[in-house]
Structures are given as structure tokens and as C-alpha cells.
Design an enzyme around this catalytic site. Structure first.
Site, PDB file in Angstrom:
ATOM      1  N   LEU A 156       0.858  -1.175   0.000  1.00  0.00           N
ATOM      2  CA  LEU A 156       0.000   0.000   0.000  1.00  0.00           C
ATOM      3  C   LEU A 156       0.895   1.227   0.000  1.00  0.00           C
ATOM      4  O   LEU A 156       1.972   1.219   0.616  1.00  0.00           O
ATOM      5  CB  LEU A 156      -0.891   0.030   1.252  1.00  0.00           C
ATOM      6  CG  LEU A 156      -2.014  -1.000   1.359  1.00  0.00           C
ATOM      7  CD1 LEU A 156      -2.744  -0.823   2.687  1.00  0.00           C
ATOM      8  CD2 LEU A 156      -2.976  -0.911   0.196  1.00  0.00           C
ATOM      9  N   ASP A 157       0.448   2.294  -0.671  1.00  0.00           N
ATOM     10  CA  ASP A 157       1.184   3.558  -0.615  1.00  0.00           C
ATOM     11  C   ASP A 157       1.365   3.988   0.835  1.00  0.00           C
ATOM     12  O   ASP A 157       0.522   3.698   1.692  1.00  0.00           O
ATOM     13  CB  ASP A 157       0.413   4.660  -1.349  1.00  0.00           C
ATOM     14  CG  ASP A 157       0.429   4.496  -2.853  1.00  0.00           C
ATOM     15  OD1 ASP A 157       1.242   3.710  -3.363  1.00  0.00           O
ATOM     16  OD2 ASP A 157      -0.392   5.153  -3.519  1.00  0.00           O
ATOM     17  N   ARG A 158       2.415   4.724   1.091  1.00  0.00           N
ATOM     18  CA  ARG A 158       2.690   5.206   2.450  1.00  0.00           C
ATOM     19  C   ARG A 158       1.519   6.002   3.010  1.00  0.00           C
ATOM     20  O   ARG A 158       1.201   5.909   4.202  1.00  0.00           O
ATOM     21  CB  ARG A 158       3.955   6.082   2.436  1.00  0.00           C
ATOM     22  CG  ARG A 158       4.415   6.539   3.817  1.00  0.00           C
ATOM     23  CD  ARG A 158       5.697   7.354   3.723  1.00  0.00           C
ATOM     24  NE  ARG A 158       5.476   8.623   3.080  1.00  0.00           N
ATOM     25  CZ  ARG A 158       5.096   9.730   3.703  1.00  0.00           C
ATOM     26  NH1 ARG A 158       4.869   9.720   5.010  1.00  0.00           N
ATOM     27  NH2 ARG A 158       4.921  10.851   3.045  1.00  0.00           N
ATOM     28  N   THR A 192      -1.677   5.723   2.200  1.00  0.00           N
ATOM     29  CA  THR A 192      -2.937   4.982   2.207  1.00  0.00           C
ATOM     30  C   THR A 192      -2.994   4.071   3.426  1.00  0.00           C
ATOM     31  O   THR A 192      -2.042   3.352   3.720  1.00  0.00           O
ATOM     32  CB  THR A 192      -3.066   4.135   0.928  1.00  0.00           C
ATOM     33  OG1 THR A 192      -2.977   4.984  -0.217  1.00  0.00           O
ATOM     34  CG2 THR A 192      -4.385   3.390   0.900  1.00  0.00           C
TER      35      THR A 192
END
Length: 288
Positions: free
Chosen positions: A135-137, A139
Site C-alpha cells: 500500500l502507498d505510504r 494509504t
């Protein structure tokens, strides 16, 4: 059948694995000193640099171009991310967590110790823990890890083949009218050195189902997994996600500013277990 990854010749230490350095060739100590300075020289003298076969490198070691050595990296100064990682599920094979905003999935760049992977390895005493996806940082939400090295490939392949159902929730305060449900298809490219991904003409490589839930909330079901896909697709509709520092414009946010989280949540993760065939479904406890 894909061969399982070979373990690094140095163990995980304090939650962090060794760095692998591919060599230009010649005296190893001289090359490491030229590339990384006196700290690398000190590691060679301390016997903390090894070859791929596990042999200790000393000041006389010569290796050919393309050979690799392993050593522990110097950790950057990091701002502590002041949010807990919630464990949703744990057994001998899997760890499923509810990742907070602002915490990267795994070490990259200036984020090393303050990542979900390193913190969980330390907290759960699981040195072989590995993320099955990312997951993106910025998100938050459901994130799946494998607990043992030999399991990693099966679960990563499941994600790569698109065999996992992922549902996200997002909120945008922008006013735009869409006809739900709406399927967005476009070509998204993220180039090295650029903060933003961009949509370009060409064969679509990204697809997202967007459903309006009312009051600025949207359910997003990605059918592909391009970098920043959901953020790019909502922004393209005139619905940038609240708290997004990249889309539609880049906003400089200090690393210690946790006041405005991205209102994007990986809410549901569902799949047929590749080892047991069991149907699994995990739901975030967080709100967006």
C-alpha cells in the site's frame, strides 16, 4: 515452477535485512570505500561484509564485476510515525494488519525503520515476515504479510495475477457529477524521479470501478494495480481525494506533519487462499 528466493547470507537484524551491493569489480574494500565512504571501510574491517556465498570480505578480497556483497546499512534519521499497526489476523502462515496512514509498507529511500515491515518484524519477532503486496505510504488499510520465506511466492503471485478482490473507500470534497457506476480505463505511467504518475495516450493498463456512495464518499474497486491508480483516476474526474499532497498539484508537506491524512482506505481484501483453497476476507476497522 518458480524457484523460491535464496535467503540473504546475513540474518535480519533488528527487523532490517542486509543491503545487497552489486560490484563493479576489483578490490572490494576499495570499491565500497569509494562508493559509500569510511563507514563501509569500517564494516569490512569489522568482518560485517560477506559475499553471496557467506564468505567474510576482508581488505584483500577481490571479486569480479557483477558479484554481490551484503552488509547492514546505516539507518537514516527518521521521524517516528505516531500511529499503531492493528493486527487483524495472525496464524503460522499469514499476518494481516490494518496499516495506518503515513507508514510505508517496506523500506525504501528515507523510510526504513519507520515502515510496517520493520516494525512488525520487531514487534512480532518474525524475521522472515514479508509483504505479499504494497500500500502507498499515505494509504491506510488492510495489508497482507507472509510469515515464512517459503510462502511468499504463492501469495505474491496471487496478487500479480489479479486474483485478489480489493475494495477501497475514498472521500472528496470536490463537487462533480458522475453517473454511477463508472468504469475508468486509461494508461497510467509513473517515471523514476517524478512524484506524480500521469495518464498518457495508448493501450489502457489501469481500470477502476467508481461508485458514488453520497456525501462525498466513493467506493473504488481497482481491477489493476498501477502506482497511484486510484488517486490519478479520481483526480481525472475532478474529484481529488481529500488530503492528497500529489494530485492534482504537488504540495510540500513537512515529514513530521501528520495533521492531514489522505482520505483513502484499503477497506476489504478477499481471495481464495492459494495453499488451502479457503475463502478469506479481511475488513479494515478504520474510517476514511
Amino acid at each position: 515452477m518458480r524457484r523460491p528466493p535464496r535467503p540473504a547470507p546475513l540474518p535480519v537484524r533488528d527487523g532490517i535485512g542486509p543491503a545487497r551491493v552489486r560490484l563493479h569489480g576489483g578490490p572490494v574494500a576499495e570499491e565500497l570505500s569509494a562508493r559509500f565512504g569510511s563507514a563501509a571501510t569500517a564494516r569490512v574491517r569489522a568482518g560485517e561484509v560477506v559475499t553471496a556465498a557467506g564468505a567474510v570480505v576482508d581488505e584483500t578480497t577481490v571479486l569480479p564485476a557483477g558479484a554481490c556483497v551484503y552488509l547492514y546499512r546505516d539507518l537514516p534519521d527518521e521521524v517516528v510515525v505516531p500511529f499503531d499497526i492493528l493486527v487483524l489476523y495472525r496464524d503460522d502462515d499469514l499476518v494481516v494488519v490494518d496499516k495506518p496512514h503515513f507508514l510505508a509498507t517496506m523500506p525504501r529511500g528515507r523510510h526504513v525503520a519507520q515502515t510496517a515491515l520493520v516494525r512488525l518484524r520487531r514487534d512480532l519477532d518474525l524475521p522472515e515476515l514479508s509483504p505479499a503486496h504494497r500500500l502507498d505510504r499515505l494509504t491506510a488499510g488492510v495489508l497482507l504479510f507472509t510469515a515464512r520465506r517459503e510462502l511468499r511466492g504463492a501469495y505474491q503471485t496471487m496478487f500479480a495475477r489479479g486474483e485478489v478482490r480489493k475494495v477501497y473507500l475514498a472521500h472528496s470534497s470536490a463537487e462533480a457529477v458522475i453517473e454511477p457506476p463508472l468504469v475508468l480505463r486509461s494508461r497510467i505511467v509513473k517515471r523514476r524521479g517524478h512524484l506524480q504518475a500521469v495518464e498518457e495516450p495508448g493501450e489502457p493498463n489501469a481500470e477502476t470501478l467508481v461508485e458514488a456512495l453520497g456525501d462525498g464518499y466513493y467506493r473504488l474497486t481497482p481491477r489493476t494495480g498501477r502506482t497511484h491508480q486510484l488517486r490519478v483516476h479520481l483526480a481525472s474526474l475532478g474529484l481529488p481525494i481529500d488530503g492528497d499532497p500529489l494530485y492534482p498539484r504537488v504540495v510540500d508537506v513537512p515529514p513530521d506533519d501528520f495533521s492531514t491524512p489522505l482520505r483513502l482506505l484499503a477497506q476489504v481484501l478477499a481471495f481464495d487462499d492459494p495453499l488451502t483453497g479457503e475463502r478469506r476476507r479481511f475488513v479494515s476497522t478504520r474510517t476514511v
